[in-house]
Structures are given as structure tokens and as C-alpha cells.
Design a protein around this motif. Structure first.
Motif, PDB file in Angstrom:
ATOM      1  N   ALA A 119       0.663  -1.242   0.014  1.00 18.73           N
ATOM      2  CA  ALA A 119       0.076  -0.059  -0.076  1.00 18.73           C
ATOM      3  C   ALA A 119       0.758   1.214  -0.117  1.00 18.73           C
ATOM      4  O   ALA A 119       1.727   1.340   0.659  1.00 18.73           O
ATOM      5  CB  ALA A 119      -0.892  -0.234   0.983  1.00 18.73           C
ATOM      6  N   ALA A 120       0.350   2.339  -0.748  1.00 22.86           N
ATOM      7  CA  ALA A 120       1.151   3.506  -0.811  1.00 22.86           C
ATOM      8  C   ALA A 120       0.118   4.859  -1.176  1.00 22.86           C
ATOM      9  O   ALA A 120      -0.686   4.495  -1.856  1.00 22.86           O
ATOM     10  CB  ALA A 120       2.163   3.647  -1.758  1.00 22.86           C
ATOM     11  N   PHE A 121       0.139   5.789  -0.286  1.00 23.30           N
ATOM     12  CA  PHE A 121      -0.518   6.836  -0.524  1.00 23.30           C
ATOM     13  C   PHE A 121       0.140   7.658  -1.712  1.00 23.30           C
ATOM     14  O   PHE A 121       1.514   7.757  -1.778  1.00 23.30           O
ATOM     15  CB  PHE A 121      -0.767   7.646   0.760  1.00 23.30           C
ATOM     16  N   VAL A 122      -0.445   8.374  -2.557  1.00 20.04           N
ATOM     17  CA  VAL A 122       0.259   9.098  -3.833  1.00 20.04           C
ATOM     18  C   VAL A 122      -0.839  10.427  -3.866  1.00 20.04           C
ATOM     19  O   VAL A 122      -1.714  10.435  -3.744  1.00 20.04           O
ATOM     20  CB  VAL A 122       0.254   8.351  -5.029  1.00 20.04           C
ATOM     21  N   ASP A 123       0.179  11.323  -4.399  1.00 17.72           N
ATOM     22  CA  ASP A 123      -0.332  12.678  -4.810  1.00 17.72           C
ATOM     23  C   ASP A 123      -0.898  12.644  -6.290  1.00 17.72           C
ATOM     24  O   ASP A 123      -0.986  11.789  -6.854  1.00 17.72           O
ATOM     25  CB  ASP A 123       0.628  13.688  -4.514  1.00 17.72           C
TER      26      ASP A 123
END
Length: 217
Positions: free
Chosen positions: A123-127
Motif C-alpha cells: 500500500a502507498a498513498f500518492v499525490d
């Protein structure tokens, strides 16, 4: 008969014999029309499908040579790892805890076969530019077990982090959460609608649990 006459007669007879032999050779060649015999095809003797210019080798999957009734229309395959293309991803409703935010990250089998998931998702939050916000989530201790997903079935992993208002961590607001199934490389992009997340500073870690059957706690 004079010797000269005998010699002339012998020469003439020899010439007739030689002419007859040449004529016989010409008629045994075939059609009787002049020209070279046809050459064999360049691919003669080469197994079908193995031509240097063949687009599909003869042993390729889905070969049209497999026409047996047992294989025609067969869709069942033994269960194996779920591939990214066979899954959809979603983030469930937040379950607030004591100073924490908890979300189920759900993977659903959208294929027509049964497959399995094992372990932790990525999982990774991205802009908006696709750049990752914050560090990779940490894995919480757990006992991974294979989760078998029939078509339409789901598995979930818990994602949690300390509430930024409580922890004081620096925050950013992601556009999406990228979810990668176990042992896969290609992620699934899920729009993020739960506001700011911690990206640096004290108590900025994000945690993930192992996958289990279902859609949430």
C-alpha cells in the motif's frame, strides 16, 4: 563390297544408334517441354508452425491444433495466486479507535476462476503526480494463511495510523491509495476520500495487517 563402302556404312550405322539413344533420353524426362524440374518448397520437411516467419510457434498456449472435445470450452483451472488483473480494490468505511483511524483494504476476485491470496498487500498513498506520500506501511505481526477466493469473494487487510490531530505528525492529503496484491508488481489505484494522512514526524507510521477472508471486521 569395297573397303571404303564398308567403312562409310559402319559410320552411318553408328550415328543412327547414337541419335536413337539421345532421343530416348529426351522422352524419359517427363513432360517433354524444355526447362528445369520444379524445386521443393523452402519449408518442405519443416514442422507446421515452425517456419522462420511463423507468428505463433506450434506449442504456444491457445494453439488452434487443440480441438479435442475434452479441451473445447473448458474454463476450470486449479486454484493459484490471484493476479492483479483478476482483482478489484476498495477502501472500506473508517472505524475510529482511541486516537487511531482504521480502514479495511478490500481485494475482490472479479475473475471467473478461483484463486488465492497469501500474506500482506502492498500500500502507498500518492499525490496527483503519482508521487508517494510518506513511508511504506509497516507490517503488524500476524500469522499469514492462504485465503481462497471464489469468483466474487473478497479478502481484507487492516490499514491504520494515528490520528494526525492527536499525534501532531505532518500531514498531506493523498489523491489515491495504491494497493498491490501479494507477490504482484502492478498496483490497483483506489481514490482516497478520507482526508489527510500522516507523512512525517512523530507517530507518522502507517500499519497493515495480514489478509483474511471477508470485507472487514
Amino acid at each position: 563390297m569395297a573397303n571404303g563402302s564398308r567403312h562409310t556404312t559402319a559410320v552411318a550405322a553408328g550415328a543412327l544408334v547414337l541419335l536413337g539413344a539421345l532421343t530416348s533420353c529426351g522422352t524419359e524426362s517427363g513432360s517433354g517441354t524444355a526447362g528445369p524440374s520444379p524445386r521443393p518448397s523452402a519449408s518442405a520437411g519443416r514442422p507446421a508452425g515452425n517456419s522462420p516467419h511463423s507468428a505463433v510457434p506450434s506449442d504456444a498456449a491457445g494453439s488452434t491444433n487443440d480441438r479435442s472435445p475434452a479441451s473445447a470450452g473448458r474454463t476450470d483451472r486449479p486454484a493459484s495466486r490471484c493476479r492483479t488483473a483478476e482483482l478489484s480494490a476498495a477502501v472500506g468505511r473508517m472505524d475510529p479507535g482511541a486516537g487511531q483511524r482504521n480502514f479495511p483494504v478490500v481485494l475482490t476476485n472479479v475473475s471467473s476462476r478461483t484463486c488465492t491470496l497469501y500474506g500482506y498487500p502492498g500500500a502507498a498513498f500518492v499525490d496527483a503526480a503519482g508521487e508517494q506520500l510518506g513511508r511504506d506501511p509497516e507490517r503488524t505481526p500476524g500469522d499469514p494463511a492462504a485465503v481462497t477466493l471464489r469468483p466474487g469473494a473478497s479478502a481484507w487487510a487492516g490499514l491504520r495510523y494515528a490520528s494526525p490531530g492527536v499525534s501532531g505528525a505532518r500531514t498531506a492529503t493523498p489523491v489515491a491509495l495504491l494497493v498491490t496484491p501479494p507477490d504482484e508488481r502492478d498496483p490497483l489505484k483506489v481514490p482516497w476520500k478520507a482526508g489527510a494522512v500522516p507523512v512525517s514526524g512523530n507517530a507518522s507510521s502507517v500499519f497493515l495487517t495480514v489478509l483474511r477472508s471477508g470485507t472487514g471486521p
